[in-house]
Design a protein around this motif. Structure first.
Motif, short mmCIF file in Angstrom:
data_model
loop_
_atom_site.label_atom_id
_atom_site.label_comp_id
_atom_site.label_asym_id
_atom_site.label_seq_id
_atom_site.Cartn_x
_atom_site.Cartn_y
_atom_site.Cartn_z
N TRP A 58 0.81 -1.23 0.00
CA TRP A 58 0.00 0.00 0.00
C TRP A 58 0.84 1.27 0.00
CZ3 TRP A 58 -3.94 -1.80 -1.99
CH2 TRP A 58 -4.46 -3.06 -1.61
N HIS B 200 -7.97 4.96 -18.06
CA HIS B 200 -7.60 6.37 -18.03
C HIS B 200 -6.30 6.61 -17.27
CE1 HIS B 200 -11.29 8.84 -19.41
NE2 HIS B 200 -11.06 7.82 -20.21
N LEU B 201 -5.38 7.25 -17.97
CA LEU B 201 -4.08 7.57 -17.38
C LEU B 201 -4.09 8.92 -16.67
CD1 LEU B 201 -1.75 6.49 -20.31
CD2 LEU B 201 -2.57 5.15 -18.39
N SER B 202 -5.13 9.69 -16.90
CA SER B 202 -5.15 11.06 -16.38
C SER B 202 -4.97 11.09 -14.87
CB SER B 202 -6.46 11.73 -16.75
OG SER B 202 -6.71 11.63 -18.13
N GLU C 135 -1.53 10.39 -13.72
CA GLU C 135 -0.62 11.53 -13.89
C GLU C 135 -0.88 12.58 -12.81
OE1 GLU C 135 -1.08 13.79 -17.57
OE2 GLU C 135 1.07 13.55 -17.80
N ILE D 191 -12.17 -4.22 -1.44
CA ILE D 191 -11.70 -3.60 -2.69
C ILE D 191 -12.53 -4.08 -3.87
CG2 ILE D 191 -9.70 -3.18 -4.17
CD1 ILE D 191 -7.91 -3.83 -1.80
N ARG E 144 -4.87 4.52 -8.32
CA ARG E 144 -6.01 4.61 -7.43
C ARG E 144 -6.29 3.32 -6.66
NH1 ARG E 144 -10.11 8.55 -7.18
NH2 ARG E 144 -8.91 10.46 -6.97
N ASP F 64 -3.15 2.84 -3.97
CA ASP F 64 -4.20 3.24 -3.03
C ASP F 64 -5.37 2.25 -3.13
OD1 ASP F 64 -5.51 4.81 -1.17
OD2 ASP F 64 -5.22 6.67 -2.27
N VAL F 65 -6.43 2.48 -2.35
CA VAL F 65 -7.59 1.59 -2.39
C VAL F 65 -8.89 2.35 -2.68
CG1 VAL F 65 -6.66 -0.20 -0.89
CG2 VAL F 65 -7.88 1.72 0.12
N GLU F 66 -8.76 3.54 -3.30
CA GLU F 66 -9.96 4.32 -3.58
C GLU F 66 -10.54 4.00 -4.95
OE1 GLU F 66 -11.52 6.17 -1.42
OE2 GLU F 66 -9.98 5.71 0.06
N PRO F 67 -11.87 4.02 -5.07
CA PRO F 67 -12.48 3.87 -6.40
C PRO F 67 -12.00 4.97 -7.33
CG PRO F 67 -14.16 4.29 -4.70
CD PRO F 67 -12.85 4.21 -4.01
N SER F 68 -11.94 4.66 -8.63
CA SER F 68 -11.41 5.67 -9.55
C SER F 68 -12.51 6.53 -10.15
CB SER F 68 -10.63 4.99 -10.67
OG SER F 68 -11.53 4.40 -11.58
N GLY F 69 -13.71 6.00 -10.24
CA GLY F 69 -14.77 6.78 -10.88
C GLY F 69 -14.49 7.08 -12.33
N ASN F 70 -13.67 6.26 -12.96
CA ASN F 70 -13.29 6.50 -14.35
C ASN F 70 -13.14 5.17 -15.09
OD1 ASN F 70 -12.90 9.23 -15.19
ND2 ASN F 70 -11.32 9.39 -13.63
#
Lengths: 304, 304, 304, 304
Positions: free
Chosen positions: D83, D97-99, D102, D233, D109, D87-93
């Motif tokens: 860790w 997506h590489l954005s 970056e 997760i 994420r 991270d362990v957060e949802p990406s919502g994407n």
């Protein structure tokens, strides 16, 4: 010797034949009361000569073009301190995007995106005694024409539907980059955008940017350096996310508005104003852009 | 047989010793009138038993926790139609970011980011006769406690400083996703967030989510399916950009507020409410998060 | 009559005293082998006269400045068809951001951000027989100087550490906007960026942009319109996210590189090249930017 | 007593009639060699019973489902140290997506977006003696089935077309979050994704997540806490930008792959695997999602 009148006539001929004249802005009802066929150009040389074609004496709503005039007044009032509250970089985004404003913590990218123009409006509300009256007087003064006025119906109409501008102003306020009340600033801003001018009046108003800061009556209203810098911002930020395209195709500093007006200038040479109310998909006058491309090609003049 | 009282006592002991208790929210002055040392837990089993420790009977501002209650009322009033106006995906962003709202053309990511909760508030303003009174009655009804009330000073304070929420509401309006006046919706929203409740009252209010939609008085206030779905949204979206972390560390559906409250639940088993006003850098109660991690570790219970 | 030599001497005096000379680029080891105190200017008038000060005859790595030369060659080879694969809008973002490229589905914002320059490199690899040799010959031809060469160590060093460029090239490939193999394109690209030139050579190479497309030997290498358009792109996109600032402060089309070089020009008047290896926090030569601001102020010349 | 076989039969009936079966993934040619009408379910109870319907014994490409297995192996090898690198957060994407990568400076994420799974692959390449063989042995071990293997043609096909993954790996490398060579890590990663398994094998492989970390042969392969956290997760990040929707509609931890497989589980109760190769517009199996919605509705079981 450039045959300017011939050039304007030739542009007019070519533009009249164009089938696709773009789309009239509909986001406020008052802006739709124009004829899609209206078209005018006015050219004011720094040497004093004038040329025009079409409806160059018909007033229209100058909308975002007013942002250059409010910036000029703010610079003459407050000087370089305004740059503590906004930047001069192109946004590379459509004119109403709040995302960048949020990402950059309330510092607008430049004075010509809506949030930047609202910060300029806030500065003028703080520094002018009677903001609306004083700004109108400033425009009349540099133009030498007291008949210029706000269209109060348009201002009212923008107030009732300008939710995106309310969002921007409140977001600025949340970042402490708006010092006055949201309502006071936007009341000024909506009037500023609702100025009505003809092509001829626009050319005269922008004369000072082509003439080292001195207006038509040859009085200094900006320093030479201030005029130069406003020209630079027009070139890099004057056409929303089509700024690069305009620099590429036309090669002149300029500013457009959703009323269909465009004004552009060649320092020390001329100011040219075009009006055609139909917009392209990026919110700039479709035939106005074409007319200016043809003009710089035919006149063979650009800053590059 | 789990020794719940021992567990709560042990958490209390451990938390009292913690040097760094986080930072009290300061964005509205009224929220700062709390003691950083305040700490309380209340545990309500579905079987009826209750356990508590610390200041579990002291009212505090529930803030965003109220968004679960307004969502529940909106779902019971309007049903699945609410999902035409907002989504159920995690945002992966801090709670006040307007960027996603703009990118996704006015459709909030979920009902727990501010813009989503404002859409829910708009739905309630459209569907309730006396929105503020009716919502308060709903909360009193499901809790079985008529002493619950708004803190009107907090509501007024949020109104005077809530520029980011004004920005969100106006942006929603610009996308036609707000049907009532901005002022009316935000007046309701600021009151909703200004509800004051104790840990005990919170546990009772959230009883219906742990009990298949039936409130403490055993009356159906949501369908079983609605309760299940609200639990799912709490798990994926209940903690701003720390939702994944909470699921990972605690493993329960829950919701936090900047007043320092957190409520979490295990379906068919219990509801637990914690209050400690110091926040971590992501806006969730620092000791509240720790307490819930310890609780699920010691009680050895989670949905996973 | 402008006293150019006096101006350059005065800038040199002022710059020598500057304590904070910026930071030498360290992302590839080979670039660090320079002296922070190195400083040179070379001014080439279109009329033929030349002026210089400091280390104007010392070669340095021109890096991104090479993107203007590859664009010029691509335009002369392929014409306007290149604009089907990239745009001409400013990016408003640091030079290495892939986010915009992803958002805009593989169409780079302009030819001067890395992804755009890689597309131009791909076009040259498709159209040149021996890409590296042919490009070098082109640069030697327009400069009239056969001593110009690649620094092969720098090229190799970039290849070994250029992961961000590999990411960009592969992302372009995933959007079908790279027609050749990633390795082939980047091999060309890394050599192109590893060109070594002196200030004097740079001024001569850029002569054609100031001279309507005709190079120093007065041969047409671009059409007048192509030269004008490249100047426009330099002005709007030549300085990463400091493009607006450069237009605002200096008011000339130009291009910078992380080797510390900057070249700028006034159409029909002059080309000026500056080199100082210390960079500001936005990746442009710190003293180079200052020198050019002083030059346009003292010479009182700009496109605005 | 739940009539699981009846439920599976009823789902099969309903799904066969569905006209719109979604679209088979075409981004690598090898994945298109399946029949759009293929459909299978396998249900493995923790108590030992099994139920199935349709093509539950036909192997298919598990693709992203393998990310859960590689995460499990990495956690068992390296523990919580992983860790520090993601991270362990949802990406919502969307998944490619590489954005965000970056923007967040090379920290993925979560382990289920491609960049996160590539970091996990890098960890395994660093920690395993023979990465490909060892990983395959791990999967065979927890499943108790030595017939499981990679499809080497699919792996090769992904290598030749996986430009977006090359972009991600190079971007990670540019942020120093990839320790091995890009080629070595992606060679492992493409094989991992090219695992072929049947629904039955998938259910058995995921048994340990439903059984507190103990695999089918009742050997501990994860701690109870690790199993719980992987489930968390899966729930928050298992379905690209449809994770919230899956939690909302189905309410189980799970993972999908572009081969059309989905596996989901209820801790302490069951694992269910579905396969139907047609995808919805978000890249998840269209009929697989429907089947699981029906299953949790009919079986009346979910974590919420």
């Amino acid at each position: 010797m450039i045959e300017y009148q011939n050039i304007l006539d030739s542009i007019n001929q070519s533009v009249i034949k164009e089938q696709n004249k773009g789309t009239i802005a509909s986001y406020i009802p008052e802006l739709t009361n124009v004829d899609i066929n209206d078209f005018g150009i006015h050219l004011q040389l720094v040497s004093g000569e004038q040329f025009s074609v079409g409806n160059s004496h018909q007033p229209f709503s100058i909308q975002s073009i007013s942002k250059v005039l409010s910036l000029a007044l703010a610079m003459s009032q407050v000087g370089t301190a305004i740059w503590e509250r906004l930047d001069v970089e192109p946004s590379g985004n459509p004119f109403n995007h709040l995302s960048l404003l949020e990402l950059e913590e309330g510092i607008p990218r430049n004075p010509f995106i809506n949030s930047g123009a609202i910060v300029i409006a806030d500065i003028l509300v703080s520094n002018l005694k009677n903001p609306k009256a004083d700004f109108l007087n400033y425009v009349r003064d540099i133009t030498g024409d007291n008949s210029i006025d706000y269209n109060y119906k348009v201002a009212q109409s923008e107030k009732e539907t300008g939710f995106n501008n309310y969002a921007a102003a409140n977001l600025l306020k949340s970042f402490n980059n708006l010092h006055n009340d949201v309502e006071d600033v936007l009341d000024f801003y909506f009037h500023q955008c609702a100025l009505e001018m003809t092509c001829q009046q626009l050319s005269k108003a922008f004369f000072l940017f082509a003439n080292k800061g001195n207006c038509l009556a040859n009085k200094a209203r900006l320093t030479k350096s201030q005029a130069k810098r406003i020209n630079a911002i027009m070139l890099t930020c004057g056409f929303y996310d089509e700024a690069g395209e305009f620099a590429f195709e036309v090669g002149l500093p300029g500013k457009s508005g959703v009323g269909g007006g465009i004004v552009a200038l060649l320092p020390n040479q001329f100011v040219i104003s075009v009006w055609s109310p139909g917009l392209n998909e990026r919110g700039n006058s479709k035939l106005g852009m074409q007319a200016l491309e043809q003009f710089t090609t035919l006149a063979n003049q650009s800053i590059f």
